[in-house]
Design a protein around this motif. Structure first.
Motif, PDB file in Angstrom:
ATOM      1  N   ARG A 125      -3.904   6.229   5.729  1.00 50.59           N
ATOM      2  CA  ARG A 125      -4.747   5.472   4.804  1.00 50.59           C
ATOM      3  C   ARG A 125      -4.437   4.002   4.887  1.00 50.59           C
ATOM      4  O   ARG A 125      -5.333   3.159   4.836  1.00 50.59           O
ATOM      5  CB  ARG A 125      -4.453   5.949   3.385  1.00 50.59           C
ATOM      6  CG  ARG A 125      -5.482   6.893   2.851  1.00 50.59           C
ATOM      7  CD  ARG A 125      -5.974   6.403   1.520  1.00 50.59           C
ATOM      8  NE  ARG A 125      -7.321   6.873   1.305  1.00 50.59           N
ATOM      9  CZ  ARG A 125      -7.602   7.919   0.526  1.00 50.59           C
ATOM     10  NH1 ARG A 125      -6.637   8.590  -0.060  1.00 50.59           N
ATOM     11  NH2 ARG A 125      -8.844   8.274   0.354  1.00 50.59           N
ATOM     12  N   ALA A 158       0.830  -1.204   0.000  1.00 51.11           N
ATOM     13  CA  ALA A 158       0.000   0.000   0.000  1.00 51.11           C
ATOM     14  C   ALA A 158       0.865   1.255   0.000  1.00 51.11           C
ATOM     15  O   ALA A 158       0.596   2.212  -0.726  1.00 51.11           O
ATOM     16  CB  ALA A 158      -0.925  -0.008   1.209  1.00 51.11           C
ATOM     17  N   ALA A 165       0.087   5.420  -0.899  1.00 48.01           N
ATOM     18  CA  ALA A 165      -0.897   5.734   0.135  1.00 48.01           C
ATOM     19  C   ALA A 165      -0.190   6.286   1.364  1.00 48.01           C
ATOM     20  O   ALA A 165       0.865   5.778   1.742  1.00 48.01           O
ATOM     21  CB  ALA A 165      -1.677   4.484   0.512  1.00 48.01           C
ATOM     22  N   ARG A 195      -7.328   1.538   5.779  1.00 46.08           N
ATOM     23  CA  ARG A 195      -7.864   0.719   4.694  1.00 46.08           C
ATOM     24  C   ARG A 195      -7.258  -0.674   4.620  1.00 46.08           C
ATOM     25  O   ARG A 195      -7.831  -1.569   4.007  1.00 46.08           O
ATOM     26  CB  ARG A 195      -7.625   1.423   3.351  1.00 46.08           C
ATOM     27  CG  ARG A 195      -8.443   2.673   3.149  1.00 46.08           C
ATOM     28  CD  ARG A 195      -9.904   2.289   2.935  1.00 46.08           C
ATOM     29  NE  ARG A 195     -10.759   3.461   2.872  1.00 46.08           N
ATOM     30  CZ  ARG A 195     -10.901   4.219   1.778  1.00 46.08           C
ATOM     31  NH1 ARG A 195     -10.241   3.937   0.693  1.00 46.08           N
ATOM     32  NH2 ARG A 195     -11.710   5.258   1.807  1.00 46.08           N
TER      33      ARG A 195
END
Lengths: 344, 288
Positions: free
Chosen positions: B190, B181, B186, B194
């Motif tokens: 986040r 990620a 990101a 997420r």
């Protein structure tokens, strides 16, 4: 990522650099979460200081004899808590004496002897004991265990009457006494000691066990020579965490110990513990400054006592984990169990 | 004829082995006896009082006749535990996140871990005293004993359980997921919102449920913060009835009908706790 991107000098890297505004949520989250962790530590320290402050009156009044004097009598406004301290130590001692051998035996059976298929269910059943609330243990102790055990206690007292503390008691067994309280505590610490012991025993390297068996050892000899020496520190730590729990247990004890402010003369005599006296006298002490301060002081002694026991226990557990090739996860596993309770 | 001949195991060694195995087995049986006895007596004495309006009436204090049921106690326990959960779970998960995502193995993070572990060893009655001293004596919020102060106490008891169980689960989230990620650009928050939290969600739920089950049976801290009441009250800023405190009070009653009510209430409480444990197990199994 941000750090790398910020240091980047190449033209293409500029695309990775976040503006300060975009980095804000990250900073907020980082320091917010860290602040929360710090706040908990600060809160605990604040509680501790307030507790010391509130118990000051009693300590000023009685000095060291608050802990060492044998006279607790609210009607004369004298609060010297030796009977409570001794009661706490006696009941916790009985709990260890009965609870730890049973817990370790069950842990050894579950991890080393029983068929693989019943291992998990058996462990789960023992863990269920930890899910029973202490007030239910108290209820059961008052109405079932106490009355049913009285003849057994009588027999026991008669047979061992030559031992000072146990003897000369058979004729005056009280319905609530040190022994019953210790026995209930033994049942209550059993699941935690057993769960930690199982975690520790599971970390014994199979090579050690197989080596013992290959050399012709019987199952028991394997346990005695390979399993137990390896897991001793962890099991000791588990037992001490159980001790900490036994020392601080309140509601079950207050119901079955008889609640007498005098130091009991024998194993089956009424007594008191630090935690029990706080729960029991707290209502009547609300409007009496010295009395409530004495109860806070009892709470402080209890707090410090459990703190010492727990710190020592953790020392044992981590010492058991360190310096061992495979032992790295003993400490972690034990901590997880000790904190979260047995994984039911 | 094999080349190596092991000497046969002597009769004495074999006997010792058999005796010790027998002892370990009997230790296990002894460990299970209290569980069987407690469940047996709870069902035997508790089911009898689970009748008529046991769940729909409040304790009425009438000396003759029906002493009333446990409606206010059940609702009070649910309210107090609900509020405690609303406080302890988010804070606990947040601190666990800090430990796994930011603090990691730094010295300060280990200090935090150590004190949180020590916190679990503090007897619940001492937490009751803490809140009594800081919130009850000074009548914060205008009242001495109130339900929300009980929630604060129970939340403090649940907190270390939530933190440490969450930390174990968050640690299990593979580092490669986070790195993937992050590599896609990101920001950290986040990634946490997420990737990390959704992946660990079932484990977080399990830990929280176990903490709730633990908090639900606590009696001593409630005695010092909520005290007791018999009537049904919705207000969290007043005294409230709870299952453990009602059981504690009923045990010492000379009336057998009230003692019977204690057994019925105890069965209810243990059933609630066991159900929570079962749900926690089911959640953690499904996530595997």
């Amino acid at each position: 990522v941000e750090a790398h991107a910020a240091n980047g000098t190449g033209g293409g890297r500029a695309a990775f650099v976040r503006s300060p505004l975009h980095r804000l949520p990250d900073q907020v989250l980082r320091w917010g979460l860290g602040g929360l962790a710090t706040a908990i530590l600060v809160l605990i320290a604040y509680f501790f200081i307030r507790l010391i402050g509130q118990s000051g009156t009693a300590f000023n009044h009685f000095g060291i004899s608050f802990v060492l004097g044998n006279d607790w009598d609210p009607s004369r406004e004298i609060y010297k808590g030796l009977p409570l301290l001794i009661g706490t130590l006696i009941t916790a001692g009985i709990a260890l004496l009965i609870g730890v051998p049973v817990a370790v035996a069950s842990a050894l059976f579950v991890t080393e002897l029983c068929p693989r298929r019943v291992r998990a269910p058996l462990g789960m059943l023992i863990d269920l004991l930890a899910a029973v609330p202490s007030v239910v243990y108290g209820l059961w102790g008052v109405f079932v265990l106490g009355p049913k055990l009285e003849p057994v206690e009588k027999l026991f007292g008669n047979a061992l009457s030559f031992i000072p503390f146990i003897g000369d008691s058979a004729s005056q067994i009280q319905p609530g006494n040190y022994f019953i309280a210790g026995l209930i505590l033994a049942i209550m610490i059993l699941p935690i000691v057993s769960a930690i012991s199982r975690e520790v025993l599971n970390t014994v390297p199979p090579e050690h066990k197989e080596a013992a068996l290959a050399l012709g050892a019987t199952r028991w000899e394997m346990i005695r020579m390979a399993v137990l020496p390896y897991s001793r520190p962890g099991v000791t730590g588990g037992a001490m965490l159980g001790l900490g729990r036994a020392v601080g247990e309140t509601i079950a004890v207050v119901l079955v110990i008889g609640d007498s402010e005098n130091l009991g003369h024998h194993l089956f005599d009424q007594g008191y513990t630090l935690a029990a006296v706080i729960a029991n006298e707290f209502g009547e002490a609300a409007n009496d400054k010295l009395h409530s301060s004495a109860l806070f002081a009892a709470g402080l002694v209890l707090f410090v006592l459990t703190l010492i026991v727990n710190v020592l226990a953790r020392q044992f557990v981590t010492r058991g984990a360190r310096g061992k090739r495979f032992g790295g996860d003993v400490g972690a596993a034990t901590n997880a169990v000790a904190v979260a309770g047995p994984p039911v | 004829m094999s080349a190596i001949q092991l000497p046969p195991i002597s009769a004495r060694r074999r006997r010792t082995d058999r005796i010790m195995r027998g002892l370990l087995l009997s230790g296990t049986v002894v460990a299970l006896i209290p569980l069987v006895l407690i469940i047996y007596y709870l069902l035997y004495k508790g089911l009898g009082s689970w009748s008529g309006n046991f769940f729909t009436s409040d304790p009425n204090g009438s000396f003759f006749g029906n002493p009333g049921g446990i409606r206010s106690a059940i609702l009070g326990t649910l309210e107090i535990i609900g509020l405690a959960t609303a406080g302890a779970v988010p804070i606990g998960v947040a601190v666990a996140l800090w430990l796994t995502e930011y603090g990691k193995q730094t010295r300060y993070a280990n200090v935090v871990r150590y004190f949180i572990d020590v916190m679990t060893g503090v007897p619940s009655i001492v937490f009751g005293l803490f809140i009594y001293i800081t919130l009850v004596i000074s009548k914060v919020g205008g009242q001495g004993f109130t339900a929300w102060k009980g929630s604060v106490t129970v939340a403090l008891l649940m907190l270390p359980i939530v933190i440490r169980s969450s930390e174990v689960v968050l640690d299990l989230v593979p580092g490669s997921l986070r790195e993937a990620a992050l590599a896609l650009g990101a920001p950290r928050w986040r990634v946490i919102a997420r990737v990390v939290l959704p992946t660990a969600a079932p484990g977080l739920v399990t830990g929280s449920l176990l903490a709730i089950a633990r908090g639900m049976g606590e009696t001593a801290p409630l005695l010092f913060t909520v005290s007791s009441a018999t009537v049904l009250t919705g207000s969290l800023n007043g005294q409230m009835n709870t299952l453990p405190v009602q059981i504690f009070g009923d045990i010492t009653s000379p009336k057998s009908a009230v003692v019977d009510r204690a057994w019925g209430a105890a069965l209810t409480l243990v059933a609630l706790i066991f159900i929570l444990n079962l749900i926690a197990r089911a959640v953690s199994r499904r996530s595997r």
